[in-house]
Design a protein around this motif. Structure first.
Motif, mmCIF file in Angstrom:
data_model
loop_
_atom_site.group_PDB
_atom_site.id
_atom_site.type_symbol
_atom_site.label_atom_id
_atom_site.label_comp_id
_atom_site.label_asym_id
_atom_site.label_seq_id
_atom_site.Cartn_x
_atom_site.Cartn_y
_atom_site.Cartn_z
ATOM 1 N N GLY A 47 1.934 13.306 8.339
ATOM 2 C CA GLY A 47 3.096 13.521 9.183
ATOM 3 C C GLY A 47 2.822 13.419 10.669
ATOM 4 O O GLY A 47 3.728 13.521 11.490
ATOM 5 N N ARG A 48 1.584 13.188 11.037
ATOM 6 C CA ARG A 48 1.215 13.085 12.460
ATOM 7 C C ARG A 48 1.013 11.624 12.861
ATOM 8 O O ARG A 48 0.709 10.780 12.049
ATOM 9 N N ARG A 49 1.197 11.386 14.160
ATOM 10 C CA ARG A 49 0.932 10.042 14.691
ATOM 11 C C ARG A 49 -0.552 9.750 14.629
ATOM 12 O O ARG A 49 -1.340 10.665 14.866
ATOM 13 N N PRO A 50 -1.002 8.608 14.343
ATOM 14 C CA PRO A 50 -0.289 7.378 13.991
ATOM 15 C C PRO A 50 0.002 7.247 12.501
ATOM 16 O O PRO A 50 0.599 6.276 12.074
ATOM 17 N N PHE A 51 -0.387 8.233 11.703
ATOM 18 C CA PHE A 51 -0.245 8.112 10.249
ATOM 19 C C PHE A 51 1.203 8.056 9.794
ATOM 20 O O PHE A 51 1.532 7.378 8.823
ATOM 21 N N ILE A 52 2.096 8.757 10.495
ATOM 22 C CA ILE A 52 3.503 8.740 10.110
ATOM 23 C C ILE A 52 4.061 7.322 10.195
ATOM 24 O O ILE A 52 4.921 6.931 9.424
ATOM 25 N N TRP A 53 3.546 6.539 11.130
ATOM 26 C CA TRP A 53 4.000 5.150 11.249
ATOM 27 C C TRP A 53 3.611 4.355 10.005
ATOM 28 O O TRP A 53 4.369 3.504 9.545
ATOM 29 N N VAL A 54 2.443 4.629 9.476
ATOM 30 C CA VAL A 54 1.990 3.957 8.252
ATOM 31 C C VAL A 54 2.849 4.399 7.069
ATOM 32 O O VAL A 54 3.239 3.580 6.225
ATOM 33 N N VAL A 55 3.171 5.690 7.010
ATOM 34 C CA VAL A 55 4.040 6.203 5.944
ATOM 35 C C VAL A 55 5.403 5.523 6.007
ATOM 36 O O VAL A 55 5.928 5.057 4.991
ATOM 37 N N GLU A 56 5.984 5.449 7.198
ATOM 38 C CA GLU A 56 7.297 4.821 7.354
ATOM 39 C C GLU A 56 7.247 3.325 7.010
ATOM 40 O O GLU A 56 8.163 2.811 6.366
ATOM 41 N N LEU A 57 6.201 2.652 7.427
ATOM 42 C CA LEU A 57 6.048 1.235 7.089
ATOM 43 C C LEU A 57 5.919 1.058 5.577
ATOM 44 O O LEU A 57 6.558 0.177 4.983
ATOM 45 N N GLY A 58 5.104 1.894 4.946
ATOM 46 C CA GLY A 58 4.950 1.831 3.496
ATOM 47 C C GLY A 58 6.261 2.080 2.776
ATOM 48 O O GLY A 58 6.603 1.394 1.814
ATOM 49 N N TYR A 59 7.016 3.069 3.254
ATOM 50 C CA TYR A 59 8.324 3.354 2.656
ATOM 51 C C TYR A 59 9.233 2.137 2.802
ATOM 52 O O TYR A 59 9.909 1.737 1.855
ATOM 53 N N TRP A 60 9.264 1.555 3.986
ATOM 54 C CA TRP A 60 10.109 0.398 4.263
ATOM 55 C C TRP A 60 9.760 -0.764 3.320
ATOM 56 O O TRP A 60 10.653 -1.395 2.759
ATOM 57 N N ILE A 61 8.478 -1.018 3.138
ATOM 58 C CA ILE A 61 8.040 -2.118 2.267
ATOM 59 C C ILE A 61 8.464 -1.865 0.823
ATOM 60 O O ILE A 61 9.016 -2.747 0.161
ATOM 61 N N VAL A 62 8.212 -0.666 0.324
ATOM 62 C CA VAL A 62 8.568 -0.349 -1.061
ATOM 63 C C VAL A 62 10.086 -0.372 -1.256
ATOM 64 O O VAL A 62 10.587 -0.926 -2.227
ATOM 65 N N ALA A 63 10.827 0.217 -0.315
ATOM 66 C CA ALA A 63 12.287 0.286 -0.446
ATOM 67 C C ALA A 63 12.922 -1.095 -0.465
ATOM 68 O O ALA A 63 13.910 -1.312 -1.172
ATOM 69 N N ARG A 64 12.382 -2.019 0.275
ATOM 70 C CA ARG A 64 12.965 -3.346 0.326
ATOM 71 C C ARG A 64 12.475 -4.262 -0.796
ATOM 72 O O ARG A 64 12.945 -5.378 -0.936
ATOM 73 N N ASN A 65 11.552 -3.771 -1.575
ATOM 74 C CA ASN A 65 11.021 -4.552 -2.701
ATOM 75 C C ASN A 65 11.043 -3.732 -3.983
ATOM 76 O O ASN A 65 10.125 -3.821 -4.806
ATOM 77 N N ARG A 66 12.085 -2.939 -4.174
ATOM 78 C CA ARG A 66 12.183 -2.069 -5.351
ATOM 79 C C ARG A 66 12.048 -2.817 -6.665
ATOM 80 O O ARG A 66 11.359 -2.340 -7.561
ATOM 81 N N PRO A 67 12.692 -3.980 -6.841
ATOM 82 C CA PRO A 67 12.528 -4.682 -8.129
ATOM 83 C C PRO A 67 11.069 -5.029 -8.426
ATOM 84 O O PRO A 67 10.608 -4.896 -9.557
#
Length: 77
Positions: A47-67
């Motif tokens: 939850g701290r910078r810069p790791f939160i950015w990696v978490v958000e990026l990972g979420y974004w990648i998975v969410a946009r490629n759910r299938p």
């Protein structure tokens, strides 16, 4: 559920905390993991910078490629 929250929930998971804060995407996931006490030190660090950015990026990648990711998570034997 408000129309605005419904629209946001179509794009990412939403969490409303007991004190009224709204969390979305990776931050919502981290909040949930913290609440269930899943590896607390890892969740706090994520939850701290810069790791939160990696978490958000990972979420974004998975969410946009759910299938694509769903094929690996929900296999029927």
């Amino acid at each position: 559920m408000t129309p605005s929250l419904r629209a946001q929930a179509r794009k990412a998971v939403q969490v409303i905390t007991t004190d009224g804060h709204q969390l979305s995407a990776g931050r919502a996931i981290l909040f949930t993991l913290e609440e269930i006490e899943w590896h607390p030190s890892v969740v706090r660090l994520a939850g701290r910078r810069p790791f939160i950015w990696v978490v958000e990026l990972g979420y974004w990648i998975v969410a946009r490629n759910r299938p694509f990711f769903g094929r690996f998570l929900f296999r029927s034997e």
